[in-house]
Design a protein around this motif. Structure first.
Motif, PDB file in Angstrom:
ATOM      1  N   VAL A  91       0.832  -1.206   0.000  1.00  0.00           N
ATOM      2  CA  VAL A  91       0.000   0.000   0.000  1.00  0.00           C
ATOM      3  C   VAL A  91       0.867   1.256   0.000  1.00  0.00           C
ATOM      4  O   VAL A  91       0.604   2.220  -0.737  1.00  0.00           O
ATOM      5  CB  VAL A  91      -0.954   0.000   1.210  1.00  0.00           C
ATOM      6  CG1 VAL A  91      -1.815   1.258   1.217  1.00  0.00           C
ATOM      7  CG2 VAL A  91      -1.840  -1.241   1.194  1.00  0.00           C
ATOM      8  N   GLY A  92       1.910   1.254   0.816  1.00  0.00           N
ATOM      9  CA  GLY A  92       2.799   2.405   0.866  1.00  0.00           C
ATOM     10  C   GLY A  92       3.498   2.649  -0.458  1.00  0.00           C
ATOM     11  O   GLY A  92       3.674   3.807  -0.875  1.00  0.00           O
ATOM     12  N   ALA A  93       3.897   1.567  -1.153  1.00  0.00           N
ATOM     13  CA  ALA A  93       4.548   1.722  -2.456  1.00  0.00           C
ATOM     14  C   ALA A  93       3.587   2.305  -3.482  1.00  0.00           C
ATOM     15  O   ALA A  93       3.969   3.175  -4.275  1.00  0.00           O
ATOM     16  CB  ALA A  93       5.082   0.372  -2.935  1.00  0.00           C
ATOM     17  N   LEU A  94       2.350   1.843  -3.463  1.00  0.00           N
ATOM     18  CA  LEU A  94       1.359   2.393  -4.404  1.00  0.00           C
ATOM     19  C   LEU A  94       1.138   3.883  -4.159  1.00  0.00           C
ATOM     20  O   LEU A  94       1.082   4.690  -5.104  1.00  0.00           O
ATOM     21  CB  LEU A  94       0.040   1.633  -4.277  1.00  0.00           C
ATOM     22  CG  LEU A  94       0.054   0.171  -4.748  1.00  0.00           C
ATOM     23  CD1 LEU A  94      -1.284  -0.497  -4.465  1.00  0.00           C
ATOM     24  CD2 LEU A  94       0.384   0.095  -6.236  1.00  0.00           C
ATOM     25  N   VAL A  95       1.023   4.254  -2.890  1.00  0.00           N
ATOM     26  CA  VAL A  95       0.853   5.675  -2.548  1.00  0.00           C
ATOM     27  C   VAL A  95       2.094   6.469  -2.936  1.00  0.00           C
ATOM     28  O   VAL A  95       2.005   7.576  -3.497  1.00  0.00           O
ATOM     29  CB  VAL A  95       0.552   5.829  -1.046  1.00  0.00           C
ATOM     30  CG1 VAL A  95       0.509   7.309  -0.656  1.00  0.00           C
ATOM     31  CG2 VAL A  95      -0.765   5.165  -0.690  1.00  0.00           C
ATOM     32  N   GLY A  96       3.275   5.906  -2.650  1.00  0.00           N
ATOM     33  CA  GLY A  96       4.514   6.593  -2.989  1.00  0.00           C
ATOM     34  C   GLY A  96       4.698   6.766  -4.481  1.00  0.00           C
ATOM     35  O   GLY A  96       5.165   7.812  -4.953  1.00  0.00           O
ATOM     36  N   MET A 149       0.899  13.936   0.623  1.00  0.00           N
ATOM     37  CA  MET A 149       1.976  14.093   1.602  1.00  0.00           C
ATOM     38  C   MET A 149       1.475  14.705   2.913  1.00  0.00           C
ATOM     39  O   MET A 149       2.002  14.396   3.986  1.00  0.00           O
ATOM     40  CB  MET A 149       3.093  14.963   1.014  1.00  0.00           C
ATOM     41  CG  MET A 149       3.970  14.213   0.033  1.00  0.00           C
ATOM     42  SD  MET A 149       4.798  12.759   0.769  1.00  0.00           S
ATOM     43  CE  MET A 149       3.767  11.412   0.165  1.00  0.00           C
ATOM     44  N   ARG A 150       0.464  15.562   2.866  1.00  0.00           N
ATOM     45  CA  ARG A 150      -0.064  16.116   4.114  1.00  0.00           C
ATOM     46  C   ARG A 150      -0.763  15.018   4.921  1.00  0.00           C
ATOM     47  O   ARG A 150      -0.661  14.975   6.143  1.00  0.00           O
ATOM     48  CB  ARG A 150      -1.034  17.251   3.808  1.00  0.00           C
ATOM     49  CG  ARG A 150      -0.433  18.478   3.147  1.00  0.00           C
ATOM     50  CD  ARG A 150       0.646  19.176   3.989  1.00  0.00           C
ATOM     51  NE  ARG A 150       1.920  18.488   3.999  1.00  0.00           N
ATOM     52  CZ  ARG A 150       2.806  18.530   3.001  1.00  0.00           C
ATOM     53  NH1 ARG A 150       2.543  19.203   1.903  1.00  0.00           N
ATOM     54  NH2 ARG A 150       3.956  17.890   3.099  1.00  0.00           N
ATOM     55  N   ALA A 175       5.654   5.044   1.834  1.00  0.00           N
ATOM     56  CA  ALA A 175       5.194   6.039   0.871  1.00  0.00           C
ATOM     57  C   ALA A 175       6.140   7.231   0.816  1.00  0.00           C
ATOM     58  O   ALA A 175       6.531   7.688  -0.271  1.00  0.00           O
ATOM     59  CB  ALA A 175       3.781   6.500   1.238  1.00  0.00           C
ATOM     60  N   ARG A 176       6.507   7.729   1.965  1.00  0.00           N
ATOM     61  CA  ARG A 176       7.404   8.894   2.022  1.00  0.00           C
ATOM     62  C   ARG A 176       8.775   8.562   1.437  1.00  0.00           C
ATOM     63  O   ARG A 176       9.364   9.366   0.704  1.00  0.00           O
ATOM     64  CB  ARG A 176       7.545   9.344   3.478  1.00  0.00           C
ATOM     65  CG  ARG A 176       8.220  10.684   3.661  1.00  0.00           C
ATOM     66  CD  ARG A 176       7.210  11.793   3.518  1.00  0.00           C
ATOM     67  NE  ARG A 176       7.828  13.100   3.591  1.00  0.00           N
ATOM     68  CZ  ARG A 176       7.151  14.228   3.530  1.00  0.00           C
ATOM     69  NH1 ARG A 176       5.850  14.195   3.391  1.00  0.00           N
ATOM     70  NH2 ARG A 176       7.756  15.394   3.589  1.00  0.00           N
ATOM     71  N   MET A 177       9.280   7.377   1.756  1.00  0.00           N
ATOM     72  CA  MET A 177      10.617   7.011   1.288  1.00  0.00           C
ATOM     73  C   MET A 177      10.650   6.819  -0.222  1.00  0.00           C
ATOM     74  O   MET A 177      11.564   7.300  -0.908  1.00  0.00           O
ATOM     75  CB  MET A 177      11.069   5.728   1.989  1.00  0.00           C
ATOM     76  CG  MET A 177      12.439   5.233   1.562  1.00  0.00           C
ATOM     77  SD  MET A 177      13.075   3.993   2.689  1.00  0.00           S
ATOM     78  CE  MET A 177      13.354   5.005   4.142  1.00  0.00           C
TER      79      MET A 177
END
Length: 317
Positions: A124-129, A151-152, A193-195
């Motif tokens: 999920v984080g990769a998709l968002v990122g 990002m917020r 996601a952030r990374m």
């Protein structure tokens, strides 16, 4: 005009070949450094032992992990426990169950929770990122707005303590092993996601991306075939480190009573929770699962840190 186009195509091919060669040499150099790193070797050895025990544990356990075979020998109300002996290597718990067998079988549950939680956060984080990074890199003004909103929301999630957020999610979803996996996985999402978004932004200004833009390559293809593959190194390292965090946080949720509702099923966090009532009389009941969690988390942390150092171009000699 044809000669000029041929020169541009040749230049693009050379740049892509250079990038591929650089990437391949970076991974070869990283593997060489990992093989010579004591920290990586120790971490990999710990992980290998843990994974092997988790896989074969139920078959090599000397006794049933749920059978209360020796209950008549244990009197927890009187503070009488059976310690280490030939028949029970780690002694017995408060219900007369073999602790060594429960540790072996519980390793599988602990590994399962850690891996599934990490995969939820990673996917999920990769998709968002990817969405945020692609929007910020190639999306223009609309993309910048999409990136800002994502990002917020990510910043809000990161501002909350991870364990507190996991406890809140688990409390809402109810007590179960699936709840623990989801709760711990959600905590990992903004980290990945952030990374990945930051890594994609760093790659967005590379020469091979500029060359692809100049040649008129579609933005989607640039992101998926050029930027994304070259942005995955820090995410792979973070996945290894997140396994350690996931195991600790899952054990914490089980310790708080938010894990598997069946206390008979062995899991290190549940075992630690059950042992707290008898810590004064039999501290080893808590020591065994605690040591298992600490050593396992340490193994993933050592390997993750070694991978981070091996892939850091600033540390290459």
């Amino acid at each position: 005009m044809t000669k000029k186009a041929d020169k541009i195509d040749r230049l693009a091919e050379l740049m892509q070949t250079s990038e591929a060669t650089t990437g391949a040499s970076l991974w070869r150099e990283a593997m060489r450094r990992l093989r010579s790193s004591k920290m990586a070797i120790i971490g990999a050895a710990v992980i290998a032992v843990f994974v092997v025990l988790a896989i074969i544990g139920p078959w090599i356990a000397p006794h049933s992990p749920t059978a209360q075979t020796w209950r008549g020998e244990v009197f927890p109300n009187q503070g009488k426990f059976v310690g280490m002996r030939g028949e029970n290597w780690f002694g017995l718990d408060h219900l007369g169950r073999d602790l060594f067998s429960r540790m072996l079988v519980g390793a599988r549950q602990t590994l399962l929770v850690g891996v599934v939680s990490m995969l939820i956060g990673l996917v999920v984080g990769a998709l968002v990122g990817i969405l945020s990074g692609a929007a910020a890199t190639l999306g223009g003004r609309v993309g910048q707005r999409v990136d800002t909103v994502i990002m917020r929301i990510t910043d809000i999630m990161l501002s909350l303590p991870g364990l507190l957020l996991a406890v809140s999610i688990a409390a809402v979803l109810g007590q179960s092993l699936t709840t623990v996996m989801i709760a711990v996985g959600v905590v990992q999402i903004p980290v990945f996601a952030r990374m990945l978004r930051g890594s994609m932004l760093a790659q967005g200004g590379a020469d091979y991306v500029l060359a692809a833009k100049a040649l008129g390559v579609r933005k989607r293809r640039i992101v998926l075939t050029q930027i994304l593959p070259n942005s995955l190194s820090p995410v792979i390292v973070q996945a290894t480190l997140s396994l350690a965090t996931a195991i600790i946080e899952a054990a914490a949720l089980s310790y708080l009573g938010l894990g598997n509702p069946d206390p008979a099923v062995p899991e290190w966090g549940v075992m630690l929770s059950q042992a707290q009532r008898f810590f004064d009389n039999e501290p080893m009941m808590a020591a065994y699962p605690a040591i298992g969690i600490i050593i396992t988390a340490l193994g993933f942390t050592l390997l993750g840190e070694a991978m981070r150092e091996a892939l850091d171009p600033k540390l290459r000699g």
